[in-house]
Design a protein around this motif. Structure first.
Motif, short mmCIF file in Angstrom:
data_model
loop_
_atom_site.label_atom_id
_atom_site.label_comp_id
_atom_site.label_asym_id
_atom_site.label_seq_id
_atom_site.Cartn_x
_atom_site.Cartn_y
_atom_site.Cartn_z
N VAL A 106 -59.03 75.34 95.01
CA VAL A 106 -59.28 76.59 94.29
C VAL A 106 -58.80 77.76 95.12
CG1 VAL A 106 -61.08 78.06 93.33
CG2 VAL A 106 -61.24 75.58 93.07
N GLN A 107 -58.07 78.65 94.49
CA GLN A 107 -57.66 79.89 95.15
C GLN A 107 -58.41 81.06 94.50
OE1 GLN A 107 -54.85 77.85 93.82
NE2 GLN A 107 -55.21 76.72 95.72
N LEU A 108 -58.89 81.95 95.33
CA LEU A 108 -59.66 83.11 94.86
C LEU A 108 -58.99 84.38 95.35
CD1 LEU A 108 -63.23 81.79 95.76
CD2 LEU A 108 -62.10 81.67 93.54
N VAL A 109 -58.80 85.33 94.44
CA VAL A 109 -58.17 86.60 94.80
C VAL A 109 -59.04 87.75 94.29
CG1 VAL A 109 -56.14 88.06 94.57
CG2 VAL A 109 -55.88 85.57 94.69
N GLU A 110 -59.54 88.53 95.24
CA GLU A 110 -60.37 89.68 94.89
C GLU A 110 -59.51 90.92 94.66
OE1 GLU A 110 -62.66 87.43 98.22
OE2 GLU A 110 -60.60 88.03 97.78
N SER A 111 -60.03 91.81 93.85
CA SER A 111 -59.39 93.11 93.61
C SER A 111 -60.46 94.10 93.20
CB SER A 111 -58.31 93.00 92.54
OG SER A 111 -58.87 92.60 91.30
N GLY B 82 -70.14 83.29 94.00
CA GLY B 82 -70.94 84.23 94.76
C GLY B 82 -70.10 85.38 95.29
N TRP B 83 -70.78 86.48 95.57
CA TRP B 83 -70.18 87.62 96.28
C TRP B 83 -70.94 87.83 97.58
CZ3 TRP B 83 -65.77 90.12 95.13
CH2 TRP B 83 -65.27 90.05 93.83
N PHE B 84 -70.18 87.98 98.64
CA PHE B 84 -70.73 88.27 99.95
C PHE B 84 -70.06 89.52 100.47
CE2 PHE B 84 -73.14 84.43 101.11
CZ PHE B 84 -72.79 83.61 100.06
N ARG B 85 -70.64 90.08 101.52
CA ARG B 85 -70.02 91.25 102.14
C ARG B 85 -70.22 91.20 103.64
NH1 ARG B 85 -73.92 96.16 99.93
NH2 ARG B 85 -75.81 95.61 101.11
N GLN B 86 -69.29 91.83 104.34
CA GLN B 86 -69.36 91.85 105.80
C GLN B 86 -68.94 93.22 106.30
OE1 GLN B 86 -67.19 88.70 107.74
NE2 GLN B 86 -68.40 88.91 109.60
N ALA B 87 -69.88 93.90 106.92
CA ALA B 87 -69.61 95.20 107.53
C ALA B 87 -69.14 94.99 108.96
CB ALA B 87 -70.86 96.06 107.49
N PRO B 88 -68.43 95.98 109.53
CA PRO B 88 -67.94 95.84 110.91
C PRO B 88 -69.07 95.55 111.89
CG PRO B 88 -66.91 97.71 109.85
CD PRO B 88 -67.96 97.22 108.91
N GLY B 89 -68.90 94.53 112.71
CA GLY B 89 -69.88 94.19 113.70
C GLY B 89 -71.10 93.46 113.19
N ALA C 68 -68.18 97.74 103.31
CA ALA C 68 -67.95 96.40 103.85
C ALA C 68 -66.71 95.81 103.20
CB ALA C 68 -69.15 95.50 103.57
N VAL C 69 -66.27 94.69 103.75
CA VAL C 69 -65.31 93.85 103.05
C VAL C 69 -66.10 92.91 102.15
CG1 VAL C 69 -63.49 92.13 103.26
CG2 VAL C 69 -63.65 93.99 104.94
N TYR C 70 -65.74 92.88 100.89
CA TYR C 70 -66.43 92.05 99.92
C TYR C 70 -65.61 90.79 99.63
CZ TYR C 70 -69.98 95.56 99.08
OH TYR C 70 -71.04 96.42 99.24
N TYR C 71 -66.30 89.66 99.71
CA TYR C 71 -65.65 88.37 99.53
C TYR C 71 -66.22 87.65 98.31
CZ TYR C 71 -64.15 88.91 104.39
OH TYR C 71 -63.60 89.35 105.56
N CYS C 72 -65.34 86.99 97.61
CA CYS C 72 -65.71 86.12 96.52
C CYS C 72 -65.72 84.68 97.05
CB CYS C 72 -64.67 86.27 95.41
SG CYS C 72 -64.74 85.10 94.08
N GLY D 143 -72.40 79.37 104.45
CA GLY D 143 -72.01 78.00 104.74
C GLY D 143 -72.12 77.05 103.56
N ASP D 144 -72.77 77.50 102.50
CA ASP D 144 -72.93 76.65 101.32
C ASP D 144 -71.74 76.72 100.37
OD1 ASP D 144 -76.47 77.38 101.09
OD2 ASP D 144 -75.42 75.75 102.11
N TYR D 145 -70.84 77.67 100.63
CA TYR D 145 -69.69 77.85 99.76
C TYR D 145 -68.44 77.27 100.40
CZ TYR D 145 -72.34 80.87 96.65
OH TYR D 145 -73.25 81.36 95.75
N PHE D 146 -67.67 76.54 99.60
CA PHE D 146 -66.51 75.86 100.15
C PHE D 146 -65.24 76.70 100.06
CE2 PHE D 146 -64.71 72.02 101.74
CZ PHE D 146 -63.41 71.98 101.26
N TYR D 147 -65.08 77.44 98.97
CA TYR D 147 -63.86 78.21 98.76
C TYR D 147 -64.14 79.71 98.92
CZ TYR D 147 -62.25 73.86 96.62
OH TYR D 147 -61.92 72.55 96.39
N TRP D 148 -63.18 80.40 99.54
CA TRP D 148 -63.33 81.83 99.81
C TRP D 148 -62.04 82.58 99.50
CZ3 TRP D 148 -67.77 84.23 101.43
CH2 TRP D 148 -68.83 83.39 101.80
N GLY D 149 -62.20 83.81 99.06
CA GLY D 149 -61.08 84.70 98.92
C GLY D 149 -60.82 85.43 100.22
N GLN D 150 -59.81 86.28 100.21
CA GLN D 150 -59.42 87.03 101.41
C GLN D 150 -60.22 88.31 101.59
OE1 GLN D 150 -57.16 85.92 103.79
NE2 GLN D 150 -57.53 84.07 102.58
#
Length: 124
Positions: free
Chosen positions: A2-7, A35-42, A92-96, A109-116
């Motif tokens: 599966v390929q995921l592309v966020e926009s 799912g949607w996740f997010r990661q802020a700097p640091g 943050a950077v938001y990931y699908c 860790g429960d998700y196998f596929y991730w977008g950029q």
């Protein structure tokens, strides 16, 4: 595979809204919890929202509950995250992410596929 592309990310003022999209390809989209996740700097990547296979059940982190809405269109192989009342802490950077399990997971860790990822910046 599966390929995921966020926009849909970008710069928005506090109190504004953005709608993120995540287009999936390469697999049977309706079989995946999204799912949607997010990661802020640091900071560590954190859970924001998730939706089950047919869209009948959703789950949100307390920090976004009442402001964010996750939805999906299985015919378009796309999951969305409508974000309202944004504040600088949402920057943050938001990931699908996608996974084939039946229950809604909330740990990265429960998700196998991730977008950029797509950058969301909220100015004060």
């Amino acid at each position: 595979q599966v390929q995921l592309v966020e926009s849909g990310g970008g710069l928005v003022q506090a109190g504004g809204s953005l709608r993120l999209s995540c287009a999936a390809s390469g697999g049977p989209f309706s079989r995946y919890v999204m799912g949607w996740f997010r990661q802020a700097p640091g900071k560590e990547r954190e859970f924001a929202a998730a939706i089950n296979r047919n869209g009948s059940s959703t789950y949100y982190a307390d920090s976004v509950k009442g402001r964010f809405t996750i939805s999906r269109n299985n015919a378009k192989n796309t999951v969305y995250l409508q974000m309202n009342s944004l504040n600088p802490e949402d920057t943050a950077v938001y990931y699908c992410a996608a996974d084939a399990r039946r229950v809604i997971p909330t740990r990265p860790g429960d998700y196998f596929y991730w977008g950029q990822g797509t950058q969301v910046t909220v100015s004060s």
